[in-house]
Design an enzyme around this catalytic site. Sequence first.
Site, PDB file in Angstrom:
ATOM      1  N   HIS A 120      48.924  25.620  67.896  1.00 46.28           N
ATOM      2  CA  HIS A 120      48.296  26.821  68.131  1.00 46.28           C
ATOM      3  C   HIS A 120      49.219  27.882  68.623  1.00 46.28           C
ATOM      4  CE1 HIS A 120      44.778  28.679  69.633  1.00 46.28           C
ATOM      5  NE2 HIS A 120      45.155  28.719  70.625  1.00 46.28           N
ATOM      6  N   CYS A 130      60.415  34.921  39.361  1.00 36.53           N
ATOM      7  CA  CYS A 130      60.172  34.718  40.815  1.00 36.53           C
ATOM      8  C   CYS A 130      60.945  35.339  41.855  1.00 36.53           C
ATOM      9  CB  CYS A 130      60.289  33.220  41.078  1.00 36.53           C
ATOM     10  SG  CYS A 130      60.409  31.634  39.499  1.00 36.53           S
ATOM     11  N   GLU A 188      46.564  25.873  61.510  1.00 40.08           N
ATOM     12  CA  GLU A 188      45.731  24.823  62.350  1.00 40.08           C
ATOM     13  C   GLU A 188      44.344  24.784  61.760  1.00 40.08           C
ATOM     14  OE1 GLU A 188      44.901  25.688  66.651  1.00 40.08           O
ATOM     15  OE2 GLU A 188      45.265  27.914  66.250  1.00 40.08           O
ATOM     16  N   LYS A 228      60.804  39.164  41.882  1.00 36.58           N
ATOM     17  CA  LYS A 228      59.359  39.318  42.211  1.00 36.58           C
ATOM     18  C   LYS A 228      59.086  39.215  44.010  1.00 36.58           C
ATOM     19  CE  LYS A 228      56.706  36.174  42.665  1.00 36.58           C
ATOM     20  NZ  LYS A 228      56.052  35.684  41.508  1.00 36.58           N
ATOM     21  N   TYR A 288      47.971  35.790  37.381  1.00 40.50           N
ATOM     22  CA  TYR A 288      48.927  35.914  38.872  1.00 40.50           C
ATOM     23  C   TYR A 288      50.130  36.845  38.895  1.00 40.50           C
ATOM     24  CZ  TYR A 288      52.887  33.278  37.754  1.00 40.50           C
ATOM     25  OH  TYR A 288      54.342  32.808  37.057  1.00 40.50           O
ATOM     26  N   CYS A 327      63.121  33.079  35.805  1.00 45.70           N
ATOM     27  CA  CYS A 327      62.784  32.849  37.176  1.00 45.70           C
ATOM     28  C   CYS A 327      63.869  34.045  37.937  1.00 45.70           C
ATOM     29  CB  CYS A 327      62.943  31.590  37.774  1.00 45.70           C
ATOM     30  SG  CYS A 327      62.557  31.392  39.349  1.00 45.70           S
ATOM     31  N   GLU A 361      50.237  40.155  41.352  1.00 50.49           N
ATOM     32  CA  GLU A 361      51.343  40.380  42.266  1.00 50.49           C
ATOM     33  C   GLU A 361      51.906  41.611  41.889  1.00 50.49           C
ATOM     34  OE1 GLU A 361      52.968  35.644  42.464  1.00 50.49           O
ATOM     35  OE2 GLU A 361      53.703  36.974  40.785  1.00 50.49           O
TER      36      GLU A 361
HETATM   37  P1  FAD Z   1      63.179  30.527  31.196  1.00 51.35           P
HETATM   38  O1  FAD Z   1      63.443  30.246  32.625  1.00 51.35           O
HETATM   39  O2  FAD Z   1      62.565  31.382  30.704  1.00 51.35           O
HETATM   40  O3  FAD Z   1      64.767  30.262  30.558  1.00 51.35           O
HETATM   41  C1  FAD Z   1      64.838  29.994  29.234  1.00 51.35           C
HETATM   42  C2  FAD Z   1      66.454  30.824  28.748  1.00 51.35           C
HETATM   43  O4  FAD Z   1      66.412  30.524  27.276  1.00 51.35           O
HETATM   44  C3  FAD Z   1      66.511  32.271  29.104  1.00 51.35           C
HETATM   45  O5  FAD Z   1      67.560  32.522  29.874  1.00 51.35           O
HETATM   46  C4  FAD Z   1      66.750  32.808  27.430  1.00 51.35           C
HETATM   47  O6  FAD Z   1      67.416  33.896  27.545  1.00 51.35           O
HETATM   48  C5  FAD Z   1      67.193  31.783  26.822  1.00 51.35           C
HETATM   49  N1  FAD Z   1      67.098  31.636  25.419  1.00 51.35           N
HETATM   50  C6  FAD Z   1      65.920  31.794  24.770  1.00 51.35           C
HETATM   51  N2  FAD Z   1      66.309  31.619  23.445  1.00 51.35           N
HETATM   52  C7  FAD Z   1      67.513  31.236  23.301  1.00 51.35           C
HETATM   53  C8  FAD Z   1      68.458  31.242  22.091  1.00 51.35           C
HETATM   54  N3  FAD Z   1      67.892  30.970  21.034  1.00 51.35           N
HETATM   55  N4  FAD Z   1      69.578  30.893  22.483  1.00 51.35           N
HETATM   56  C9  FAD Z   1      70.262  30.622  23.546  1.00 51.35           C
HETATM   57  N5  FAD Z   1      69.501  31.053  24.695  1.00 51.35           N
HETATM   58  C10 FAD Z   1      68.082  31.387  24.645  1.00 51.35           C
HETATM   59  N6  FAD Z   1      57.336  30.584  38.518  1.00 51.35           N
HETATM   60  C11 FAD Z   1      57.207  29.872  39.786  1.00 51.35           C
HETATM   61  O7  FAD Z   1      57.358  28.750  39.980  1.00 51.35           O
HETATM   62  N7  FAD Z   1      57.092  30.932  40.789  1.00 51.35           N
HETATM   63  C12 FAD Z   1      56.896  32.219  40.902  1.00 51.35           C
HETATM   64  O8  FAD Z   1      56.795  32.974  41.742  1.00 51.35           O
HETATM   65  C13 FAD Z   1      56.928  32.773  39.346  1.00 51.35           C
HETATM   66  N8  FAD Z   1      57.072  33.818  39.177  1.00 51.35           N
HETATM   67  C14 FAD Z   1      56.952  34.722  38.079  1.00 51.35           C
HETATM   68  C15 FAD Z   1      57.297  35.984  37.848  1.00 51.35           C
HETATM   69  C16 FAD Z   1      57.098  36.694  36.813  1.00 51.35           C
HETATM   70  C17 FAD Z   1      57.062  37.963  36.494  1.00 51.35           C
HETATM   71  C18 FAD Z   1      57.435  35.651  35.623  1.00 51.35           C
HETATM   72  C19 FAD Z   1      57.569  36.367  34.091  1.00 51.35           C
HETATM   73  C20 FAD Z   1      57.508  34.341  35.568  1.00 51.35           C
HETATM   74  C21 FAD Z   1      57.464  33.683  36.902  1.00 51.35           C
HETATM   75  N9  FAD Z   1      57.344  32.291  36.948  1.00 51.35           N
HETATM   76  C22 FAD Z   1      57.221  31.859  38.430  1.00 51.35           C
HETATM   77  C23 FAD Z   1      57.583  31.421  35.947  1.00 51.35           C
HETATM   78  C24 FAD Z   1      58.908  31.045  35.777  1.00 51.35           C
HETATM   79  O9  FAD Z   1      59.852  31.938  35.751  1.00 51.35           O
HETATM   80  C25 FAD Z   1      58.992  30.113  34.601  1.00 51.35           C
HETATM   81  O10 FAD Z   1      57.911  28.970  34.682  1.00 51.35           O
HETATM   82  C26 FAD Z   1      60.415  29.549  34.548  1.00 51.35           C
HETATM   83  O11 FAD Z   1      61.476  30.411  34.496  1.00 51.35           O
HETATM   84  C27 FAD Z   1      60.234  28.685  33.017  1.00 51.35           C
HETATM   85  O12 FAD Z   1      61.770  28.027  32.725  1.00 51.35           O
HETATM   86  P2  FAD Z   1      62.230  27.469  31.485  1.00 51.35           P
HETATM   87  O13 FAD Z   1      63.570  26.937  31.815  1.00 51.35           O
HETATM   88  O14 FAD Z   1      61.233  26.874  30.687  1.00 51.35           O
HETATM   89  O15 FAD Z   1      62.651  29.241  30.656  1.00 51.35           O
END
Ligand code: FAD
Length: 451
Positions: free
Chosen positions: A434, A46, A439, A49, A175, A41, A179
């Site tokens: 308004h 997010c 609204e 973006k 989406y 994110c 976007e």
């Molecule tokens: P992530 O945020 O992906 O975090 C996972 C972390 O784990 C990463 O930092 C990764 O490096 C780390 N990791 C993975 N494997 C290992 C390992 N073996 N050892 C150590 N670290 C590791 N959501 C919204 O709500 N609004 C939006 O506008 C939106 N826009 C988006 C736009 C794009 C282009 C994308 C790709 C996604 C968007 N999302 C949005 C979705 C949102 O980013 C995800 O739903 C959210 O980040 C999920 O969180 P998470 O904790 O599951 O994983």
Amino acid sequence: MYDYDLFVIGAGSGGVRAARMAAGFGARVAIAEDRYMGGTCVNVGCIPKKLYSYAAHYHYDFEDSRRFGWSGLEPAFNWATLRDNKKQEISRLNGIYDKILDKAGVQLIKGRAVISGPHGVVVEGKSHSAAHILVATGGWPFVPAIRGHELAVTSNEIFDLASFPERILIVGGGYIAVEFAGIFAGLGSHTTLSYRGDTPLKGFDADIRQAFFSEMQKHVKTLMATNIESITKGADGSLRVGFEEGHQEVFDCVLYATGRKPNTAGLGLENTKVSFNANGSIKVGDGFQTAEPSIYALGDVIGRVALTPVALAEGMLLARRLFAAGAGTMNYDNIPTAVFSHPNIGTVGLSEEQARSRFPDGIRIFKSDFRHLRHTLSGRDERTFIKLIVNKSDDRVVGIHMVGADAGEIIQGFAVAMNCGLTKAQLDTTIGIHPTVAEELVTLREESSQG
Ligand code: FAD
């Protein structure tokens, strides 16, 4: 007995929130991150973006301002300025995540974590043990293995392109694809969207898809029902894309936004009893427990609702369950969401199709399609579309959908009302503000259809 009460893998939206909350409840917590603090994110999702979406909207604001009396504006867009300022802001946010975890007393371990057993994690050769392990490793862009796919970029790379693409092809119909189509069209690229279906945004309400699609076509060239066969690089660096349907086109950049896969590769899950759903996401029960009782998973890696606020809510819930005797389960109903396309989409609740099958006694539909006050003067040919779905038997509002400026901002408040059991009668007795677009939602009197 163990080094930690909780070892979190992944410092993204879900992992950081679970770690902070657990530490707040007195647990001894460690979190491993191998790439970037804040996860998808903050770094490639997010936040960048939305910043790029703001940048793209200026294009239209400059144009629209002329008929409001502004002149002398000859703005030129500079990609490097946007990209480098974005980088600075993201670095600032990365630092904030470091500090937040430190302040909460969470041990941050930088490096790739591999699970060695039900209670063991190895990071960069060092073993750690924990009573509970949380997998919050998110998702990863999926690119189909067409010929030349390695020449394409994904959302991981697109924000940091070395130069601005004058001609961009975006592949996908979800989406994220629409976007980026809005962003690059707004920034001034000749933008083409190729999608194998006939209308983007599968899963959204059919009227919303249609209303958005006709708006998008005003800025973006769309190639529906098309499939990419190959990408080849020309001597000048341009990319020649061959479509299965027979024609070829040349672009400076090809962005694949064709979905994301759970990020589980190389995580050592084979050393555990953790099991998977058919799409590769980790299987969990209501309390995010996997088939290995000491291992939990949440966020994008469990393949439920891939949104940051959902990962945050799941993280809080798990921390409470593990360390504060909480017993709640996650409610996935009425999750509001926005698409930061041009124009925006905001939605909460059921689509008409879902509502029709859920409510046998029928539904009432209210729609409004109008020109934003702003565009009566700007002259822009942009429509705003609003749709309300009501359960006939109890008058409850079960779906609110919108295509138009600031749709996300507008729908958030209505989502609160829906969670409180909003009825159509209550909307009707609410006084509007308004003149606003919002609204319109409290002045919908004429039913469009019943079913
Ligand atoms: P992530 O945020 O992906 O975090 C996972 C972390 O784990 C990463 O930092 C990764 O490096 C780390 N990791 C993975 N494997 C290992 C390992 N073996 N050892 C150590 N670290 C590791 N959501 C919204 O709500 N609004 C939006 O506008 C939106 N826009 C988006 C736009 C794009 C282009 C994308 C790709 C996604 C968007 N999302 C949005 C979705 C949102 O980013 C995800 O739903 C959210 O980040 C999920 O969180 P998470 O904790 O599951 O994983």
